[in-house]
Design an enzyme around this catalytic site. Structure first.
Site, mmCIF file in Angstrom:
data_model
loop_
_atom_site.group_PDB
_atom_site.id
_atom_site.type_symbol
_atom_site.label_atom_id
_atom_site.label_comp_id
_atom_site.label_asym_id
_atom_site.label_seq_id
_atom_site.Cartn_x
_atom_site.Cartn_y
_atom_site.Cartn_z
ATOM 1 N N ARG A 92 0.929 -1.270 0.094
ATOM 2 C CA ARG A 92 -0.067 -0.187 0.128
ATOM 3 C C ARG A 92 0.963 1.136 0.115
ATOM 4 N NH1 ARG A 92 -4.371 0.975 3.600
ATOM 5 N NH2 ARG A 92 -4.920 -0.978 3.817
ATOM 6 N N LYS A 108 0.046 5.878 -0.282
ATOM 7 C CA LYS A 108 -0.639 6.865 0.627
ATOM 8 C C LYS A 108 -2.176 6.872 -0.077
ATOM 9 C CE LYS A 108 -0.690 11.270 2.507
ATOM 10 N NZ LYS A 108 -0.199 12.541 2.842
ATOM 11 N N PHE A 109 -2.072 6.779 -1.335
ATOM 12 C CA PHE A 109 -3.438 6.686 -1.947
ATOM 13 C C PHE A 109 -3.927 5.248 -2.631
ATOM 14 C CE2 PHE A 109 -1.731 10.908 -1.959
ATOM 15 C CZ PHE A 109 -2.687 11.533 -1.412
ATOM 16 N N VAL A 117 -3.974 1.130 -2.529
ATOM 17 C CA VAL A 117 -4.077 -0.256 -1.833
ATOM 18 C C VAL A 117 -3.914 -1.480 -2.797
ATOM 19 C CG1 VAL A 117 -5.103 -2.177 -0.420
ATOM 20 C CG2 VAL A 117 -5.139 0.310 0.504
ATOM 21 N N LYS A 148 -4.679 -2.600 -8.134
ATOM 22 C CA LYS A 148 -4.292 -1.396 -7.544
ATOM 23 C C LYS A 148 -5.630 -0.555 -7.272
ATOM 24 C CE LYS A 148 -1.033 2.246 -7.777
ATOM 25 N NZ LYS A 148 0.250 2.982 -8.072
ATOM 26 N N ASP A 184 10.433 7.959 -9.674
ATOM 27 C CA ASP A 184 10.120 7.290 -8.305
ATOM 28 C C ASP A 184 10.713 5.783 -8.380
ATOM 29 O OD1 ASP A 184 9.694 7.378 -5.614
ATOM 30 O OD2 ASP A 184 7.539 6.944 -5.836
HETATM 31 P P1 ADP Z 1 1.896 3.733 -4.601
HETATM 32 O O1 ADP Z 1 1.980 4.499 -5.764
HETATM 33 O O2 ADP Z 1 0.862 3.913 -3.574
HETATM 34 O O3 ADP Z 1 3.193 3.554 -3.834
HETATM 35 P P2 ADP Z 1 2.513 1.182 -5.922
HETATM 36 O O4 ADP Z 1 2.076 0.813 -7.281
HETATM 37 O O5 ADP Z 1 3.809 1.164 -5.387
HETATM 38 O O6 ADP Z 1 1.610 2.314 -5.298
HETATM 39 O O7 ADP Z 1 2.084 -0.057 -5.093
HETATM 40 C C1 ADP Z 1 2.344 -0.119 -3.758
HETATM 41 C C2 ADP Z 1 2.900 -1.430 -3.481
HETATM 42 O O8 ADP Z 1 2.138 -2.658 -3.632
HETATM 43 C C3 ADP Z 1 4.204 -1.729 -4.198
HETATM 44 O O9 ADP Z 1 5.369 -1.264 -3.493
HETATM 45 C C4 ADP Z 1 4.429 -3.239 -4.096
HETATM 46 O O10 ADP Z 1 4.776 -3.815 -3.011
HETATM 47 C C5 ADP Z 1 2.880 -3.784 -4.016
HETATM 48 N N1 ADP Z 1 2.528 -3.818 -5.841
HETATM 49 C C6 ADP Z 1 2.103 -2.873 -6.562
HETATM 50 N N2 ADP Z 1 1.786 -3.337 -7.839
HETATM 51 C C7 ADP Z 1 1.960 -4.732 -7.552
HETATM 52 C C8 ADP Z 1 1.946 -5.981 -8.682
HETATM 53 N N3 ADP Z 1 1.659 -5.592 -9.860
HETATM 54 N N4 ADP Z 1 2.369 -7.102 -8.094
HETATM 55 C C9 ADP Z 1 2.523 -7.353 -6.846
HETATM 56 N N5 ADP Z 1 2.808 -6.299 -5.879
HETATM 57 C C10 ADP Z 1 2.539 -5.026 -6.294
HETATM 58 MG MG MG Z 2 5.265 2.651 -4.820
#
Ligand code: ADP
Ligand code: MG
Length: 371
Positions: free
Chosen positions: A38, A40-41, A43, A59, A155
């Protein structure tokens, strides 16, 4: 290349081709409970597509953040994912759903989790130099693709680089295009910030962002993957920013014990203050560290298994004798966080919070960031 009419002054692309579905997400997918991560915005949860039985990562992105409508930011994220769908190292977007409050991105599931976990793992579970060479090639392949298409990620950090499987170590998937921008309109991008420890000096001095900004982050990322240490982390955020702006990096033998000098040379080509003098993704891919001569004996970590580095086109997985077990994040890296997570929902290692801005003008920037 996006049509300029669909691109904002900040390099955001909002024209997308994916059909946004308005029918209920749960009619086509079962949420299987396990939360993958997750921010900030957002999950991210595991889900199963009912029709195919296939597993995906859903997501869930809130459209309103801090009282502002952020739908356009989410469309930008979708547009970037669409533009990179030909590259195997950028996470694949399967479908998009929209409700009154949320947009749901149905993404390829990277079941191996974040490379963060291995970066901070104990010796036996930590990456070997050979692993890092293979993974760095894949990251660079993905980032070179983005840069060729004028997209900057902005990022890149171990939480946004995932693995298709943890053991054996699979292939990488770059995720989280929430800060990404199209470079065609570069002048307005300068106010965006990434994650403190990974942020490039030009961001701190308000100089324009370019593809080189991502390359700095790849330098930091490689350093962390090889040493388990965050090169610019100070005791306070001011110290971290000072370390970055002075490029105060520890390349001592102690830190790089058992790691080849080519690896150090590779990192040095990226942690260069002047963005124009930093290696590009294409140049990195040609660096001798990533292209060892067939019979060269570059030294790697003494206790590490030796395994030939794979080619980019043929993703290869490593064999590991150890049984899967989740490594605990180390306290040193427990401070990795993001401006975007400030005061926010992230817990554990992402609970890093900056109460004071490092420079007087940062609060205004953060306002823009927090959207
Ligand atoms: P945010 O913009 O909130 O950081 P992310 O896209 O980085 O969102 O997703 C948050 C977390 O969710 C990631 O750091 C990872 O741990 C998990 N995550 C995101 N996308 C995937 C995916 N396609 N498969 C598995 N885990 C994911
Ligand atoms: Mg992220």
């Amino acid at each position: 290349m996006p049509d300029p009419a669909t691109m904002s002054k900040k390099g955001m692309v909002t024209k997308i081709h994916t059909r946004i579905r308005a029918d209920p997400f749960t009619a086509s997918y079962d949420l299987v409970g396990k939360e993958l991560g997750r921010g900030k915005f957002a999950v991210v949860k595991t889900c199963i597509e009912k029709a195919s039985g296939k597993q995906y990562a859903a997501k869930f992105l809130r459209k309103r953040r801090k009282g502002a409508d952020c739908r356009m930011d989410i469309l930008n994220e979708i547009a970037v994912l669409e533009s990179a769908k030909a590259n195997p190292y950028v996470v694949a977007l399967h479908e998009v759903y929209e409700t009154n409050t949320e947009i749901i991105l149905v993404l390829e599931c990277a079941a191996g989790g974040e490379i963060f976990d291995q970066c901070v793992a104990d010796n036996d579970d930590a990456f070997t130099e050979k692993d890092v060479i293979r993974l760095a090639k894949q990251i660079l392949n993905g980032v070179a693709f983005l840069h060729r298409n004028n997209v900057v990620h902005l990022d890149l950090k171990p939480q946004n680089i995932l693995l298709t499987s943890a053991r054996p170590i699979g292939d990488i998937r770059i995720v989280d295009f929430g800060l990404s921008r199209c470079m065609d309109n570069i002048t307005e991008v300068r106010e965006i910030l990434g994650t403190p420890e990974y942020v490039a000096p030009e961001i701190l001095s308000y100089e324009p962002i370019s593809t080189a900004t991502d390359m700095w982050s790849i330098g930091v990322l490689t350093y962390v993957m090889l040493t388990g240490e965050s090169p610019f982390q100070g005791d306070s955020k001011q110290e971290t920013f000072l370390n970055i702006s002075q490029v105060n990096v520890d390349y001592s033998q102690d830190t790089f014990e058992g790691i080849s000098s080519l690896a150090v040379d590779f990192i040095k080509s990226l942690l260069v203050k002047n963005p124009r003098k930093r290696a590009t993704a294409e140049e990195c891919l040609n660096h001798p560290w990533l292209n060892p001569l067939p019979h060269s004996h570059s030294h790697s970590h003494p206790h590490l298994h030796t395994r030939p580095a794979s080619s980019l086109d043929e993703p290869e997985t490593s064999q590991s004798e150890s049984e899967p077990e989740s490594p605990a994040p180390s306290p040193e890296l427990g401070l990795i966080g993001s401006y975007l997570t400030q005061g926010g929902l992230k817990t554990g290692r992402d609970a890093f919070s900056f109460s004071d801005p490092p420079f007087p003008t940062l609060p205004e920037i953060q306002q823009e960031l927090i959207c």
